[in-house]
Write an enzyme that holds these catalytic residues in place. Structure first.
Site, PDB file in Angstrom:
ATOM      1  N   ASP A   1      -1.201   1.450  -3.914  1.00  0.00           N
ATOM      2  CA  ASP A   1      -2.092   0.419  -4.465  1.00  0.00           C
ATOM      3  C   ASP A   1      -3.473   0.958  -4.791  1.00  0.00           C
ATOM      4  O   ASP A   1      -4.386   0.199  -5.105  1.00  0.00           O
ATOM      5  CB  ASP A   1      -2.184  -0.789  -3.530  1.00  0.00           C
ATOM      6  CG  ASP A   1      -2.938  -0.499  -2.245  1.00  0.00           C
ATOM      7  OD1 ASP A   1      -2.965   0.679  -1.826  1.00  0.00           O
ATOM      8  OD2 ASP A   1      -3.494  -1.443  -1.655  1.00  0.00           O
TER       9      ASP A   1
ATOM     10  N   ASP B   1      -5.942   2.281  -3.108  1.00  0.00           N
ATOM     11  CA  ASP B   1      -7.149   2.110  -2.295  1.00  0.00           C
ATOM     12  C   ASP B   1      -7.375   3.330  -1.403  1.00  0.00           C
ATOM     13  O   ASP B   1      -8.347   3.395  -0.662  1.00  0.00           O
ATOM     14  CB  ASP B   1      -7.115   0.819  -1.469  1.00  0.00           C
ATOM     15  CG  ASP B   1      -6.044   0.810  -0.382  1.00  0.00           C
ATOM     16  OD1 ASP B   1      -5.193   1.727  -0.359  1.00  0.00           O
ATOM     17  OD2 ASP B   1      -6.062  -0.118   0.442  1.00  0.00           O
TER      18      ASP B   1
ATOM     19  N   ASP C   1      -2.603   6.386  -3.410  1.00  0.00           N
ATOM     20  CA  ASP C   1      -1.425   5.792  -2.785  1.00  0.00           C
ATOM     21  C   ASP C   1      -0.933   4.659  -3.679  1.00  0.00           C
ATOM     22  O   ASP C   1      -1.435   4.460  -4.793  1.00  0.00           O
ATOM     23  CB  ASP C   1      -1.714   5.330  -1.356  1.00  0.00           C
ATOM     24  CG  ASP C   1      -2.655   4.135  -1.298  1.00  0.00           C
ATOM     25  OD1 ASP C   1      -3.373   3.895  -2.293  1.00  0.00           O
ATOM     26  OD2 ASP C   1      -2.685   3.441  -0.273  1.00  0.00           O
TER      27      ASP C   1
ATOM     28  N   SER D   1       0.813  -1.210   0.000  1.00  0.00           N
ATOM     29  CA  SER D   1       0.000   0.000   0.000  1.00  0.00           C
ATOM     30  C   SER D   1       0.852   1.269   0.000  1.00  0.00           C
ATOM     31  O   SER D   1       1.596   1.517  -0.930  1.00  0.00           O
ATOM     32  CB  SER D   1      -0.962  -0.033   1.192  1.00  0.00           C
ATOM     33  OG  SER D   1      -1.929   0.969   1.109  1.00  0.00           O
TER      34      SER D   1
END
Length: 445
Positions: A243, A245, A241, A102
């Protein structure tokens, strides 16, 4: 022991449990569990990742372990975490796996699972995988091995899904948008979604090299986006960010629009207001007050999108999120999706014919300071009497005018010190004082 934390398995690449050897065993263990619980003889798993260099190694190891257990694998390549959740359902897979850490630095990585519904894997299945990891790895008869194929149209499938959450009779033709991709998983699909809906897009940080993910960019470092929006004369900016999400936004004046602002917009400015909103213990008090005035329900969950999701399901609501930009709109997606969350804000802008700054004109956050104290080793701050005394003293000082929150990160050795109150200078001073107290006690412990 349990290898799963609050957001899957995470750590520094090359150190247990984020090693190729462990990933191979994890793939095999997960494959064995999926075979037992799948109605199909050879269950299907979709496997995606972000842009970290180490992701390619972990992908190969996981894929090999899954195939050895007799599981078929569809390789999606670099895609946002919510894209893997969507494609798990769209491709009728038994599970989805994401290789990502992430918003963490490039040297970290992680592995997390989605159920066939595109939701976080139930704790019971995680526990079964943990138990299977204790057993020896053995290879099935060759005839029972699984195999892997690469899904060549995964990007296009996800782009179309995102666009389907934006009203068909709306467009973004009159908007100029700066999109910060964090050199991460949305580097290709992110700008494409907004371009295909008609926006003029300026893409930033969309050249991943495997090592630059989240490096002074993205939702955790929005400063350059704030500057770029003003320099380009854009209507707004959007930052993901690593990833994708999480999302934060920027208005045309360069002001930051965080997760609390986004929840405020979706809850009070949208044509169809939700019955209630789930925030977290980190949500600003101003959001709670504003929603109460708008007759919109509000409850706080623990930090982490899995807890927000749990509270949404318990209350029968669809809208929730965190100040960091994890935004859930369960009527659109099963998990936090940065692109879809941004599209819902853009929907409100179009239907109200208002600029982003106008939607939050009446919403002012209470001064809040968050200090992340990074430690060599994690400790429980509430197990140290001297720290507890400091926390109690701070709470007494702010009584009725603010609050403090001290919590451990679920993914890294960090203590988060949050102070919120009606006096900005007092809040800053108190936050630094408490952070220094944590640092001092950590050195003693």
């Amino acid at each position: 022991m349990s290898y799963f934390g609050t957001d899957g398995i995470r750590g520094k690449f090359g150190q247990m449990p984020i090693t190729p050897e462990f990933a191979l065993k994890l793939g095999f263990a997960a494959g064995k569990v999926l075979k037992r619980t799948s109605p199909k003889n050879k269950p299907l798993v979709v496997l995606g990742k972000d842009t970290r260099l180490s992701g390619y190694i972990l992908e190969s190891a996981l894929q090999a372990g899954l195939n050895a257990a007799g599981v078929y694998v569809h390789l999606l390549g670099p895609l946002p975490t919510p894209a893997i959740a969507h494609l798990t359902r769209a491709l009728h897979a038994h599970a989805g796996i994401v290789i990502s850490a992430s918003h963490n630095p490039y040297f970290d990585n992680g592995i997390k699972f989605f159920s066939s519904e595109g939701k976080k894997l139930p704790d019971s299945l995680q526990e079964e995988i943990n138990k299977e990891l204790e057993k020896d790895l053995f290879i099935e008869d060759t005839a029972n091995l699984g195999k892997s194929v690469r899904v060549t149209d995964a990007n296009g499938r996800y782009i179309e899904f995102c666009k389907s959450t934006f009203p068909y009779h709306f467009d973004l033709n009159n908007l100029k948008i700066v999109v910060d991709c964090a050199h991460g998983a949305a580097y290709s699909v992110g700008p494409s979604v907004f371009r295909e809906l008609g926006a003029k897009v300026v893409a930033l940080y969309n050249e991943p090299d495997g090592l630059n993910i989240n490096e002074n960019c993205g939702s955790t470092h929005p400063e350059s986006l704030q500057k770029a929006v003003v320099e380009h004369g854009a209507d707004l900016g959007i930052a993901f960010d690593g990833d994708a999400d999480r999302v934060v936004m920027v208005d045309k004046f360069g002001n930051l629009i965080d997760g609390d602002h986004i929840l405020y917009i979706l809850a009070t400015q949208a044509k169809n207001k939700p019955a209630g909103v789930v925030g977290t213990v980190m949500s600003n008090m101003a959001l709670e007050v504003a929603l109460e005035k708008a007759n919109v329900g509000f409850v706080r969950a623990k930090v982490g999108d899995r807890y927000v999701l749990q509270a949404l399901e318990e209350n029968g609501w669809v809208t929730g999120g965190e100040p960091s930009g994890h935004i859930l709109t369960l009527d659109k997606s099963t998990t936090g999706d940065a692109i879809i969350a941004a599209l819902q804000v853009l929907t409100v802008m179009v239907e109200q014919n208002k600029a982003l700054h106008e939607l939050v004109h009446d919403f002012k956050l209470y001064p809040q300071v968050l200090v992340n104290v990074r430690l060599e080793q994690m400790l429980d701050p509430y197990s140290i009497p001297a720290l507890v005394a400091e926390f109690n003293k701070a709470e007494e000082q702010l009584k009725g005018r603010g609050r403090i929150l001290i919590r451990k990160s679920g993914t890294e050795p960090v203590i988060r010190v949050m102070v919120e109150g009606d006096n900005e200078q007092e809040v800053k001073t108190l936050a630094e004082h408490l952070a220094n107290a944590v640092r001092s006690q950590a050195q003693v412990a």
